[in-house]
Structure formats: structure tokens, C-alpha cells
Design a protein around this motif. Structure first.
Motif, PDB file in Angstrom:
ATOM      1  N   SER A 148     -22.655  58.227 -49.849  1.00 15.25           N
ATOM      2  CA  SER A 148     -21.878  59.145 -50.696  1.00 15.25           C
ATOM      3  C   SER A 148     -20.478  58.619 -51.043  1.00 15.25           C
ATOM      4  O   SER A 148     -19.515  59.384 -51.101  1.00 15.25           O
ATOM      5  CB  SER A 148     -21.766  60.522 -50.011  1.00 15.25           C
ATOM      6  OG  SER A 148     -23.032  60.974 -49.594  1.00 15.25           O
ATOM      7  N   GLY A 149     -20.386  57.299 -51.240  1.00  7.35           N
ATOM      8  CA  GLY A 149     -19.109  56.734 -51.679  1.00  7.35           C
ATOM      9  C   GLY A 149     -18.186  56.284 -50.563  1.00  7.35           C
ATOM     10  O   GLY A 149     -17.059  55.896 -50.816  1.00  7.35           O
ATOM     11  N   HIS A 150     -18.639  56.333 -49.302  1.00  9.99           N
ATOM     12  CA  HIS A 150     -17.766  55.817 -48.242  1.00  9.99           C
ATOM     13  C   HIS A 150     -18.513  55.010 -47.190  1.00  9.99           C
ATOM     14  O   HIS A 150     -18.183  55.045 -46.010  1.00  9.99           O
ATOM     15  CB  HIS A 150     -16.931  56.926 -47.609  1.00  9.99           C
ATOM     16  CG  HIS A 150     -17.689  58.157 -47.198  1.00  9.99           C
ATOM     17  ND1 HIS A 150     -18.001  59.177 -48.065  1.00  9.99           N
ATOM     18  CD2 HIS A 150     -18.169  58.541 -46.009  1.00  9.99           C
ATOM     19  CE1 HIS A 150     -18.650  60.125 -47.421  1.00  9.99           C
ATOM     20  NE2 HIS A 150     -18.770  59.758 -46.179  1.00  9.99           N
ATOM     21  N   GLY A 151     -19.473  54.217 -47.656  1.00  4.13           N
ATOM     22  CA  GLY A 151     -20.266  53.430 -46.717  1.00  4.13           C
ATOM     23  C   GLY A 151     -19.600  52.169 -46.247  1.00  4.13           C
ATOM     24  O   GLY A 151     -19.879  51.684 -45.154  1.00  4.13           O
ATOM     25  N   PHE A 152     -18.709  51.621 -47.097  1.00  3.03           N
ATOM     26  CA  PHE A 152     -18.082  50.369 -46.667  1.00  3.03           C
ATOM     27  C   PHE A 152     -17.344  50.589 -45.355  1.00  3.03           C
ATOM     28  O   PHE A 152     -17.520  49.859 -44.384  1.00  3.03           O
ATOM     29  CB  PHE A 152     -17.122  49.823 -47.739  1.00  3.03           C
ATOM     30  CG  PHE A 152     -16.441  48.592 -47.251  1.00  3.03           C
ATOM     31  CD1 PHE A 152     -17.085  47.374 -47.294  1.00  3.03           C
ATOM     32  CD2 PHE A 152     -15.197  48.664 -46.633  1.00  3.03           C
ATOM     33  CE1 PHE A 152     -16.502  46.244 -46.763  1.00  3.03           C
ATOM     34  CE2 PHE A 152     -14.606  47.542 -46.087  1.00  3.03           C
ATOM     35  CZ  PHE A 152     -15.261  46.329 -46.157  1.00  3.03           C
ATOM     36  N   MET A 153     -16.529  51.628 -45.331  1.00  6.70           N
ATOM     37  CA  MET A 153     -15.653  51.823 -44.167  1.00  6.70           C
ATOM     38  C   MET A 153     -16.418  52.234 -42.915  1.00  6.70           C
ATOM     39  O   MET A 153     -15.879  52.157 -41.829  1.00  6.70           O
ATOM     40  CB  MET A 153     -14.597  52.884 -44.491  1.00  6.70           C
ATOM     41  CG  MET A 153     -15.161  54.267 -44.659  1.00  6.70           C
ATOM     42  SD  MET A 153     -13.879  55.458 -45.039  1.00  6.70           S
ATOM     43  CE  MET A 153     -13.602  55.181 -46.779  1.00  6.70           C
ATOM     44  N   LEU A 154     -17.663  52.671 -43.070  1.00  3.70           N
ATOM     45  CA  LEU A 154     -18.419  53.089 -41.886  1.00  3.70           C
ATOM     46  C   LEU A 154     -19.299  51.975 -41.328  1.00  3.70           C
ATOM     47  O   LEU A 154     -19.936  52.126 -40.289  1.00  3.70           O
ATOM     48  CB  LEU A 154     -19.283  54.320 -42.204  1.00  3.70           C
ATOM     49  CG  LEU A 154     -18.542  55.558 -42.734  1.00  3.70           C
ATOM     50  CD1 LEU A 154     -19.509  56.731 -42.898  1.00  3.70           C
ATOM     51  CD2 LEU A 154     -17.393  55.965 -41.814  1.00  3.70           C
ATOM     52  N   ALA A 155     -19.330  50.832 -42.027  1.00  2.00           N
ATOM     53  CA  ALA A 155     -20.286  49.776 -41.674  1.00  2.00           C
ATOM     54  C   ALA A 155     -20.203  49.303 -40.215  1.00  2.00           C
ATOM     55  O   ALA A 155     -21.244  49.124 -39.569  1.00  2.00           O
ATOM     56  CB  ALA A 155     -20.147  48.603 -42.633  1.00  2.00           C
ATOM     57  N   PRO A 156     -19.001  49.108 -39.651  1.00  2.00           N
ATOM     58  CA  PRO A 156     -18.987  48.634 -38.255  1.00  2.00           C
ATOM     59  C   PRO A 156     -19.653  49.628 -37.300  1.00  2.00           C
ATOM     60  O   PRO A 156     -20.469  49.225 -36.457  1.00  2.00           O
ATOM     61  CB  PRO A 156     -17.494  48.473 -37.951  1.00  2.00           C
ATOM     62  CG  PRO A 156     -16.843  48.241 -39.285  1.00  2.00           C
ATOM     63  CD  PRO A 156     -17.643  49.091 -40.242  1.00  2.00           C
ATOM     64  N   SER A 157     -19.321  50.908 -37.422  1.00  2.00           N
ATOM     65  CA  SER A 157     -19.917  51.916 -36.538  1.00  2.00           C
ATOM     66  C   SER A 157     -21.412  52.030 -36.754  1.00  2.00           C
ATOM     67  O   SER A 157     -22.193  52.077 -35.805  1.00  2.00           O
ATOM     68  CB  SER A 157     -19.314  53.308 -36.800  1.00  2.00           C
ATOM     69  OG  SER A 157     -17.949  53.303 -36.575  1.00  2.00           O
ATOM     70  N   VAL A 158     -21.789  52.094 -38.042  1.00  2.00           N
ATOM     71  CA  VAL A 158     -23.197  52.319 -38.356  1.00  2.00           C
ATOM     72  C   VAL A 158     -24.062  51.152 -37.893  1.00  2.00           C
ATOM     73  O   VAL A 158     -25.147  51.349 -37.338  1.00  2.00           O
ATOM     74  CB  VAL A 158     -23.364  52.591 -39.874  1.00  2.00           C
ATOM     75  CG1 VAL A 158     -24.810  52.490 -40.304  1.00  2.00           C
ATOM     76  CG2 VAL A 158     -22.784  53.963 -40.224  1.00  2.00           C
ATOM     77  N   GLY A 159     -23.575  49.928 -38.061  1.00  2.00           N
ATOM     78  CA  GLY A 159     -24.344  48.769 -37.615  1.00  2.00           C
ATOM     79  C   GLY A 159     -24.613  48.835 -36.124  1.00  2.00           C
ATOM     80  O   GLY A 159     -25.721  48.561 -35.647  1.00  2.00           O
ATOM     81  N   ARG A 160     -23.582  49.253 -35.399  1.00  2.00           N
ATOM     82  CA  ARG A 160     -23.739  49.334 -33.945  1.00  2.00           C
ATOM     83  C   ARG A 160     -24.689  50.468 -33.554  1.00  2.00           C
ATOM     84  O   ARG A 160     -25.576  50.288 -32.711  1.00  2.00           O
ATOM     85  CB  ARG A 160     -22.352  49.551 -33.318  1.00  2.00           C
ATOM     86  CG  ARG A 160     -22.388  49.549 -31.826  1.00  2.00           C
ATOM     87  CD  ARG A 160     -20.998  49.420 -31.243  1.00  2.00           C
ATOM     88  NE  ARG A 160     -21.035  49.896 -29.859  1.00  2.00           N
ATOM     89  CZ  ARG A 160     -19.967  50.217 -29.149  1.00  2.00           C
ATOM     90  NH1 ARG A 160     -18.763  50.123 -29.690  1.00  2.00           N
ATOM     91  NH2 ARG A 160     -20.094  50.632 -27.909  1.00  2.00           N
ATOM     92  N   ILE A 161     -24.531  51.625 -34.195  1.00  2.00           N
ATOM     93  CA  ILE A 161     -25.375  52.785 -33.870  1.00  2.00           C
ATOM     94  C   ILE A 161     -26.849  52.479 -34.123  1.00  2.00           C
ATOM     95  O   ILE A 161     -27.709  52.746 -33.282  1.00  2.00           O
ATOM     96  CB  ILE A 161     -24.928  54.015 -34.703  1.00  2.00           C
ATOM     97  CG1 ILE A 161     -23.582  54.532 -34.185  1.00  2.00           C
ATOM     98  CG2 ILE A 161     -25.985  55.112 -34.685  1.00  2.00           C
ATOM     99  CD1 ILE A 161     -22.899  55.540 -35.089  1.00  2.00           C
ATOM    100  N   ILE A 162     -27.141  51.920 -35.293  1.00  2.00           N
ATOM    101  CA  ILE A 162     -28.550  51.657 -35.623  1.00  2.00           C
ATOM    102  C   ILE A 162     -29.148  50.644 -34.642  1.00  2.00           C
ATOM    103  O   ILE A 162     -30.272  50.809 -34.151  1.00  2.00           O
ATOM    104  CB  ILE A 162     -28.699  51.158 -37.089  1.00  2.00           C
ATOM    105  CG1 ILE A 162     -28.217  52.221 -38.078  1.00  2.00           C
ATOM    106  CG2 ILE A 162     -30.140  50.735 -37.378  1.00  2.00           C
ATOM    107  CD1 ILE A 162     -29.032  53.498 -38.134  1.00  2.00           C
ATOM    108  N   SER A 163     -28.383  49.615 -34.292  1.00  2.00           N
ATOM    109  CA  SER A 163     -28.956  48.626 -33.373  1.00  2.00           C
ATOM    110  C   SER A 163     -29.144  49.236 -31.986  1.00  2.00           C
ATOM    111  O   SER A 163     -30.122  48.922 -31.293  1.00  2.00           O
ATOM    112  CB  SER A 163     -28.096  47.360 -33.331  1.00  2.00           C
ATOM    113  OG  SER A 163     -26.803  47.672 -32.902  1.00  2.00           O
TER     114      SER A 163
END
Ligand SMILES: Cc1cc2nc3c(=O)[nH]c(=O)nc-3n(C[C@H](O)[C@H](O)[C@H](O)COP(=O)(O)OP(=O)(O)OC[C@H]3O[C@@H](n4cnc5c(N)ncnc54)[C@H](O)[C@@H]3O)c2cc1C
Lengths: 117, 382
Positions: free
Chosen positions: B335-350
Motif C-alpha cells: 500500500s505504498g510503504h513497502g520499501f521502508m518495511l523490507a528489513p523487518s518483513v524479510g526477517r519475519i518471513i524467513s
């Protein structure tokens, strides 16, 4: 003083400016290619080559030749970079005074038009 | 290309690249990342790359806060020889309406309770931070010094290169064309270069997340919409923080390189996959920005472009697995703010993939929330 051929060529690479608008050197371009960049767009994204005021008019050819040599392809097979409007840099103040019905979007409409609203 | 993997990631934007790195770091080494084009061709390479923890929902605040902690040392963590250019020059968010000013008071209270050092400012204090700002009609602003922006290309490249060094295979110019299932389990991914057998597939396809989800029979409640943006010629430092307004629907920031980047969130923009550029945007953008920052008048626009937002009904991403589809995970709908969440999201998904409890609670960010009707809409978006 004598320098080895290698030394000389790396000095050359460091000093040769490929993109004059953004001060990108041949050495930087070769490093990006060595890291895996295979398109003009990727080189642009990593180094800003072609992102300056001239939008790649000068460096496009040089970069394409460099990529072609590395990939062993003819220059004609290198994908051209994405073209982005406007064709020429235009002042924000000028655009803001554009009339409402700029129909073709070719940038020819009169800047003196003022607001039609 | 490998014919067998422990996990396949679909999408080589910042989200897929971060997931690839984190999976390898978790010890899942046989990972293949599929990207249809080159790196950063999707939303990531088109985005403003602004990073803020000034959100209106606790979940967005927490995801962004942890990401900022990561961005602060990411160049070193990834062993990147370039620089992701994370500059913490703050976000100044303007309030022009009573309604948003009331919302901002709530936002700042929430943010402060989570340890985010944001503040409410008077128009005069805002002008001290951005002296060229026209504060006419402004009720106030909020400011957080930890916010900032990165270079999206270098950030994505740094994640991808670090992942590759840890053993991930990066397959650019390779499209995922289908996902094979057997007895409710993912067993393989078909690509334009052959089939990879794998028990795990991760949908990080950005604007194309919906067609990818359909490969496993999942219908995502998301739509894509064009957002336009422009860059000016470089100039000396004149705007320190990102300047943003939700009611006017704009953001404007000066990059380390000196150029000024600005965009609007226009709800009349077409939905779908159109990423053309329009004259109307140039005119509208210039009119709005010159009311707020009149001295930009003589700056030249050198480039305009557009990209896609992938929007969910509550402006929060959809993260994690889907019950009944073993081995399928998704990180979509930012929804327009995925860049800034990438570090957290990468860790959560893994962490989910290896069976750990995610380091940030993601309850309520699953796909099921839409059916359950448990939506908490994020109020603070452009
Ligand atoms: C104008 C604009 C400004 C923005 N500003 C900000 C901002 O300031 N801050 C912020 O945090 N966010 C911002 N965003 C949002 C941000 O860009 C996205 O949320 C983020 O980049 C999403 O990353 P992604 O990796 O999920 O998607 P993408 O970068 O789109 O990556 C998905 C990739 O998947 C690939 N793909 C799709 N289907 C397949 C397939 N079948 N096989 C193989 N590959 C496939 C695509 O080619 C694409 O490269 C902005 C977006 C826009 C458009």
C-alpha cells in the motif's frame, strides 16, 4: 618514472569520465558490470550514469559499447535504457503556469498562458 | 538454474531480495530468487524510498521502527562495498485540517508510547526546520528525527549481493509461470527456464502478487494504482527532512545527490498496470509544491516517471502463510510503504519459513483478517 601496463590501464579507467553530468568513471562502470549488471538500466540505477541533465545523450553509446564488449554481443543487441520525459529540463514555475488544455503533451504550449481557471 | 531448492522466491524487488538474504542467514542456503526482469524494475526502482516510523497504527509503527534500526547499520551488515545512503534527516508531516491535527496528536502519543521520538510542532517550529516552507494555513506539524530515506537501488542490490554470497541463486530475466501442488502442499515452481522442485514458495511479486497468488488458488483483495513522481536538477541543500502532507497528498525530499524528488497521491489515478507519465501530473505537482515551497520555482524538472502501489483495504501488508496451502508464503500489499518495511518483513518471513516465532508479532496481518472483518485502517498514508 615507468608504470606497468596494468597500473596504467587502471589509472586510465579511474580517470576516464563516461557520464559527464554525474561524474561516472569507466572504472565504476566496469566494477558494476563485474558485479553482474547486464543492462543499461542497471548501470543507470547503480551509478546514476544517464540520470543527469542531458539524460544519457552523451554516455549511452559509450556504456552500450562497454556492455557489448563484456557480454560478447553486438552493440545493437544492447537494450536501450528507458526514456523518461520531459524531453528537456523545464522549470517548475513554468509548468505550473501551463494552460489547462495541453492536449498533445509535447511541451509546446505557451508558458505565458497563465491559469485558465 | 538449480532444479531443486529448499525455497523459491518470486520477485526480485526490495522485499524478495531482503527475504532471500534473511533466509540464507537463517541457514536455508539452497534458495532460488526468480525475477522476471532485472533488479528494481518493479515498484522498488520507482519509489521515493522514504523511511518513517511516524505511523497511525501500532503494527506499522513497530514494523517500521525495527526496519530503521536495521537500516542504520545495513551497509555494514550486508558487507556492501557501496552505500545504501540511509540519511536520517527526519520527516516533517504537515497538518492543514483540524481532522488531521487531531489524528496527529493521537499518532504522536502512540508513537511515543512505543519509544519513537516524534514531536508535535507549531508552524513556527516547523519553519525553523524547513526555513523555505510557507506555513500559511498550517495548524502544526509532527517531526521525527529518526526518519529518513535510502537509495532504493543500492539497498536492493546490497541485499541481493549479500544473499548471493551466502549461496542464494539469483535468477534475473526468469519468470515464474506456475506453482505445482500435491495434496495441499507446494512441490514445484515452473519457470521460463524449467521447473524447480521445492517445498516452499514465497510470493514477493509486488504489483503482480495477485496473479502469482492465483497460481495456488488464493484470491488477494488488492488492487494496483499508478503513482507519479518527478526529480529536479540537483541544487544546494535547501530541504533537510522529507516534507509530507496527507490532506494535500504530497511528499517532497532532497536526495544526498541534491536533486529534489516529489510525488502526489492522486486518488483519481487509474487502477491497473498503466505506468505512463502525464502532463497533468507535472502541472498539478508544480502548483501544489510551489504553494508550500515557493522558492523551488526556478528549479528544473529533469525526469518524471511513475510506479504502482499495491493497495489492501486497510493499507497494511498481507504477511505469512495461508491455512491449507502448505509451503506457500506471501509478503504483499504494501500500500505504498513497502520499501521502508523490507528489513523487518524479510526477517519475519524467513523466521516463519524455518518455524520460528517472528520477532515482531504479526497477528492480524494475515490474509484471513479480511474474511473475519478485523480491519484497522492505517489513517496516515499518501
Ligand atoms: C511513486 C512511488 C513512491 C513510493 N514511495 C515509497 C516510499 O517513500 N517509501 C516506501 O516505503 N515505499 C514507497 N513506495 C512503495 C514501494 O515502492 C513498494 O511498496 C515496494 O517497492 C514493494 O517492493 P516489492 O519488492 O514487494 O515489489 P517490486 O519492487 O515491484 O518487486 C516485485 C518484482 O516481482 C517481479 N515479478 C512479478 N511477477 C513475477 C513472476 N511471475 N516471476 C518472476 N518475477 C516476477 C517483478 O518484475 C518485480 O520486479 C512507493 C511506490 C511508488 C510507486
Amino acid at each position: 618514472m615507468r608504470r606497468s601496463v596494468e597500473e596504467k590501464s587502471s589509472l586510465e579507467q579511474r580517470n576516464v569520465i563516461v557520464c559527464r553530468c554525474e561524474d561516472v568513471t569507466l572504472e565504476e562502470v566496469r566494477r558494476a558490470i563485474a558485479q553482474g549488471a547486464t543492462t543499461l538500466d542497471e548501470i543507470k540505477r547503480l551509478l546514476r550514469a544517464g540520470m543527469g541533465p542531458c539524460q544519457g545523450r552523451t554516455c549511452r553509446e559509450l556504456l552500450a559499447r562497454e556492455l557489448a564488449a563484456h557480454l560478447g554481443k553486438p552493440v545493437g543487441e544492447i537494450m536501450p535504457p528507458t526514456f523518461r520525459p520531459p524531453a528537456k529540463p523545464v522549470k517548475l514555475g513554468l509548468v505550473s503556469r501551463m494552460v489547462e488544455d495541453v492536449s498533445s503533451g509535447d511541451g509546446d504550449s505557451s508558458p505565458e498562458g497563465g491559469e485558465s481557471r | 538454474m538449480r532444479s531443486r531448492a529448499d525455497a523459491v522466491i518470486i520477485g526480485g524487488g526490495v522485499i524478495g531480495s531482503s527475504i532471500a538474504y534473511h533466509l540464507a542467514k537463517e541457514g536455508v542456503k539452497n534458495v532460488v530468487l526468480l525475477e522476471r526482469h532485472s533488479f528494481c524494475t518493479g515498484s522498488t526502482g520507482r519509489c521515493g524510498a522514504g523511511v518513517r516510523e511516524q505511523w497511525g497504527s501500532e503494527r506499522n509503527c513497530r514494523l517500521a521502527q525495527a526496519s530503521i534500526n536495521a537500516f542504520e547499520r545495513l551497509t555494514e551488515e550486508l558487507g556492501y562495498e557501496g552505500d545504501i545512503e540511509f540519511k536520517q534527516k527526519g520527516y516533517l508531516i504537515l497538518a492543514h485540517t483540524e481532522k488531521e491535527w487531531e489524528q496527529f496528536k493521537k499518532n504522536v502519543a502512540l508513537q511515543n508510547s512505543l519509544g519513537i521520538p516524534s514531536k508535535l510542532l507549531t508552524p513556527r517550529e516547523a519553519k525553523e526546520i524547513v526555513p523555505i516552507l510557507n506555513t500559511d494555513g498550517m495548524l502544526g506539524a509532527t517531526y521525527n528525527r529518526r526518519d529518513g530515506h535510502c537509495n532504493p537501488f543500492h539497498t536492493t542490490w546490497a541485499y541481493a549481493q549479500a544473499a548471493r554470497r551466502l549461496g542464494v541463486e539469483l535468477q534475473y530475466f526468469t519468470e515464474a509461470t506456475g506453482i505445482r501442488m500435491e495434496g495441499g502442499k507446494v512441490v514445484a515452481v515452473d519457470t521460463t527456464r524449467g521447473t524447480i522442485s521445492t517445498p516452499v514458495v514465497i510470493n514477493a511479486a509486488g504489483p503482480w502478487a495477485k496473479p502469482v497468488a492465483r497460481m495456488v488458488g488464493v484470491d488477494l483483495p488488492v488492487y494496483t494504482q499508478r503513482h507519479q513522481i518527478l526529480a529536479t536538477e540537483p541544487t544546494g541543500p535547501i530541504i533537510n527532512p522529507m516534507v509530507m502532507s496527507f490532506s494535500i497528498g504530497i511528499y517532497c525530499q532532497q536526495t544526498p545527490h541534491g536533486s529534489i524528488i516529489m510525488g502526489i497521491g492522486d486518488t483519481r489515478e487509474p487502477k491497473g498496470y498503466d505506468i505512463g507519465s502525464s502532463w497533468e501530473f507535472l502541472r498539478e505537482m508544480s502548483r501544489i509544491i510551489l504553494r508550500l515551497l515557493p522558492v523551488l520555482e526556478s528549479l528544473r524538472v529533469v525526469r518524471q516517471w511513475s510506479g504502482l502501489y499495491t493497495v489492501t483495504p486497510d493499507a497494511h501488508p498481507i504477511l505469512g502463510g495461508v491455512p491449507g496451502i502448505d509451503g506457500y508464503y506471501q509478503a504483499v500489499g504494501f500500500s505504498g510503504h513497502g520499501f521502508m518495511l523490507a528489513p523487518s518483513v524479510g526477517r519475519i518471513i524467513s523466521e516463519l519459513v524455518v518455524g520460528k516465532t517472528p520477532f515482531i508479532d504479526i497477528t492480524g496481518l494475515d490474509l484471513g483478517r479480511f474474511e473475519r472483518g478485523e480491519l484497522q485502517v492505517e489513517p496516515s498514508v499518501v
